[in-house]
Design an enzyme around this catalytic site. Structure first.
Site, PDB file in Angstrom:
ATOM      1  CB  ILE A  14      49.674  40.135  39.526  1.00 32.63           C
ATOM      2  CG1 ILE A  14      49.278  38.660  39.364  1.00 32.63           C
ATOM      3  CG2 ILE A  14      49.966  40.787  38.175  1.00 32.63           C
ATOM      4  CD1 ILE A  14      50.396  37.742  38.916  1.00 32.63           C
ATOM      5  CB  THR A  85      38.660  38.825  39.165  1.00 31.07           C
ATOM      6  OG1 THR A  85      39.764  38.081  38.651  1.00 31.07           O
ATOM      7  CG2 THR A  85      38.784  40.258  38.730  1.00 31.07           C
ATOM      8  CB  THR A 120      41.996  36.555  35.394  1.00 29.04           C
ATOM      9  OG1 THR A 120      43.407  36.402  35.447  1.00 29.04           O
ATOM     10  CG2 THR A 120      41.385  35.535  34.469  1.00 29.04           C
ATOM     11  CE  LYS A 205      44.997  34.507  33.391  1.00 27.78           C
ATOM     12  NZ  LYS A 205      46.273  34.489  34.032  1.00 27.78           N
ATOM     13  N   GLY A 256      43.866  23.635  42.594  1.00 28.69           N
ATOM     14  CA  GLY A 256      43.678  24.778  43.488  1.00 28.69           C
ATOM     15  C   GLY A 256      44.259  26.043  42.904  1.00 28.69           C
ATOM     16  CB  CYS A 259      44.871  31.030  38.015  1.00 23.91           C
ATOM     17  SG  CYS A 259      45.915  32.181  38.897  1.00 23.91           S
ATOM     18  CE  LYS A 316      52.318  26.785  41.378  1.00 26.51           C
ATOM     19  NZ  LYS A 316      52.496  27.051  39.971  1.00 26.51           N
TER      20      LYS A 316
END
Ligand code: SAJ
Length: 427
Positions: A14, A85, A120, A205, A256, A259, A316
Site C-alpha cells: 500500500i 498490522t 487496517t 474497513k 489467504g 487482509c 490467489k
C-alpha cells in the site's frame, strides 16, 4: 490545506503505490521504511514486490524527482502510516509496527500537520493508540494537529487503478481532521470521498473484509455439502446466482492474504461475546486446507509415497503474495502425510516449503507425478494441455481446487479429474 511535502511510513503493497502516486501528482514525498533491504532495493531503482504496473509507476515517481527514499521520517505537511498490522498466533492484533511508526513521527510533528493512519486496525486504534503517542509531542490531536484514519481498500492485482478510482472513506478525530484528510487524498482520488466520525471508517474497513470472509465460508460449507450429496457445486452456484437477490461466492482451498484472513479477528478480539458468526466463519475457512487434503486422500487412498505436483503457492491468482496462503498449508499437510511434493509457483520461483521440491517450470513439476493439484488458478495454468500433462505424468489423478478445469478435456486425455465441491464423480 495545501500539501507540498508528505512522509509515507511503510513502503509495502500500500505505502509504495501511495507514495509513488502522490509523487507523480506533484507532491514531494519522503518514502520511509525501516527495512534496510527495502530501502536499498528502492534506492537502486528496483522494487521488492510484484504488482502489475508498479515498476513503471515507481520509475515515473523517481524520474519526477519528487520521490525520495529514507530509513527515517522528516519534517512534512502530512504523515501517512501504511505499515502492516498482522495477527499473532493467538489471533490478537500485533500493533507494534503502528506504534513504532507513530513514535517515529513525534520528533518531526509540528502544529498544523496532518497524520493519517491507513493500516487496517481494530476499532478505536486511531483514538486510543495513535493519538496518545503523537500527543507525546506536546501537541493535541484535533486541536494542534489533524488526525485521521483512511483505510486502503484496493485489491491486490488491481492496486494502481483502484487506489485512484475507489471510493475513499476518511474518519477524523474531529470534522476538521477528516476534511484535511479529504484535501490530501483529493490530490489523486477520483472516487467519492466520504467523511465519517471517529472509529466509523475503522468499522467500515473491517466490515467489508469480514462480510467477504463470511460469504466465502458459506460457499466453502456448500461445497462440502455438494460433495456429500453427489452434486457439482460449480453448476449449482451458477444456478442459484440466477436468483436476483443471491450472489454466492466461490469455494476454494481456503482464504489467504494479509487482509480477509486477518481482519475479522480484530472484531473477535475487540468484542468476543458479539462475534460468534464471524469467529465460526474464520474457523470454516481456516479448516479448508485440511478438508482439501482429506478429499484427496478419500479418492487416492494413502498419500504416503505418492509424488504430488502442486501448481501455485500464492494466496490467489496472478499475485506473488504468499502471506497466509492456504496452498502453503496444503503442501505442509501433504508432507506431513508422507507424500513426495513438488511445487511450481511462477510468480515466486525459488519458494521452498519444508522438504518439498520446487521447480522452475510446469513441465518439471509434472514429470513423473502420480497426482496433479491446482491450488491457485494463475492465468499461466489455464492453457495447460491435458494431453501434455498426461504424457509427462506417471499417474492419472488431477485435483482442481478452483473449479476451472474442464472435465471432458481431462477425461479425453485419459485422466480422472476431481474438483473441489464436485461430488458428481469420484466422490
Ligand atoms: N476467495 C475465495 N472465494 C472467493 C473470493 C476469494 O476463496 O469467491 C479467496 C481467495 O482465493 C483469497 C482470499 O479469498 O485466498 C482473499 O482474496 P480476495 O481477492 O477476496 O481479497 P484480497 O485479500 O486480495 O483483498 C481484499 C479486498 N476486500 C474486499 O474485496 C472486501 C480488497 O478490496 C481490500 O483492500 C483488501 O482485502 C485489503 O487490503 O484489506
Amino acid at each position: 490545506m495545501r500539501f507540498e511535502k508528505i512522509c509515507v511510513l511503510g513502503l509495502g503493497y500500500i505505502g509504495l503505490p501511495t507514495a509513488s502516486t502522490f509523487a507523480t501528482h506533484g507532491v514531494e514525498v519522503i518514502g520511509v521504511d525501516v527495512n534496510e533491504r527495502v530501502v536499498d532495493i528502492l534506492r537502486n531503482g528496483e522494487i521488492h514486490i510484484h504488482e502489475p504496473g508498479l515498476r513503471t509507476l515507481v520509475q515515473a515517481a523517481f524520474r519526477s524527482g519528487k520521490l525520495h527514499i529514507s530509513d527515517h521520517p522528516d519534517k512534512a505537511d502530512a504523515f501517512i502510516i501504511a505499515v502492516p498490522t498482522p495477527i499473532r498466533a493467538d489471533k490478537s492484533a500485533d500493533m507494534r509496527a503502528v506504534t513504532s511508526a507513530a513514535k517515529s513521527i513525534v520528533p518531526y510533528l509540528k502544529a498544523g500537520n496532518l497524520v493519517v493512519l491507513e493500516s487496517t486496525s481494530p476499532p478505536r486504534t486511531t483514538v486510543d493508540l495513535v493519538a496518545p503517542i503523537l500527543e507525546e509531542s506536546g501537541l493535541k490531536a484535533g486541536e494542534d494537529f489533524h488526525l485521521a484514519y483512511s483505510p486502503e481498500r484496493v485489491l491486490p492485482g488491481k492496486i494502481l487503478t483502484e487506489i485512484i478510482e475507489n471510493a475513499r472513506v476518511i474518519e477524523g478525530v474531529n470534522r476538521l481532521s477528516a476534511e484535511t484528510g479529504r484535501d490530501l487524498y483529493a490530490t489523486f482520488v477520483r472516487g467519492d470521498i466520504i467523511l465519517t466520525n471517529a472509529t466509523a471508517a475503522e468499522m467500515v474497513k473491517l466490515m467489508e473484509n469480514t462480510y467477504r470472509d463470511v460469504n466465502i465460508a458459506i460457499a466453502n460449507e456448500f461445497a462440502g455439502l455438494a460433495e456429500t450429496f453427489g452434486v457439482d457445486i460449480w453448476e449449482t452456484i451458477q444456478t442459484a446466482n440466477l436468483h436476483p437477490r443471491v450472489d454466492i461466492l466461490k469455494p476454494g482451498p481456503g482464504v489467504g492474504g494479509h487482509c480477509i484472513s486477518v481482519d475479522p479477528w480484530f472484531f473477535v478480539e475487540s468484542a468476543p461475546d458479539q462475534t460468534h458468526l464471524i469467529r465460526q466463519a474464520r474457523m470454516v475457512n481456516d479448516h479448508q486446507p485440511v478438508r482439501v487434503v482429506n478429499r484427496l486422500e478419500g479418492v487416492a487412498g494413502k498419500l504416503a509415497g505418492l509424488r504430488i505436483a502442486v501448481l501455485g503457492l500464492a494466496y490467489k491468482p496472478d499475485v506473488d503474495d504468499l502471506r497466509e496462503s492456504p496452498a502453503i498449508e496444503i503442501v505442509q499437510e501433504l508432507l506431513k502425510q508422507g507424500a513426495e511434493v513438488c511445487t511450481f509457483e511462477p510468480y515466486a520461483k525459488g519458494t521452498a516449503v519444508g522438504e518439498a521440491d520446487h521447480v522452475e517450470s510446469l513441465e518439471d513439476a509434472l514429470k513423473g507425478a502420480d497426482v496433479l493439484m491446482q491450488l491457485v488458478n494463475h492465468s499461466d495454468f489455464k492453457s495447460l494441455d491435458p494431453a501434455k500433462a498426461a504424457a509427462l505424468m506417471r499417474g492419472d489423478l488431477v485435483f482442481d481446487t478452483r473449479g476451472v478445469w474442464d472435465r471432458a478435456a481431462w477425461e479425453m486425455a485419459g485422466m480422472r479429474l476431481i474438483r473441489l465441491g464436485d461430488g458428481s464423480k469420484y466422490a
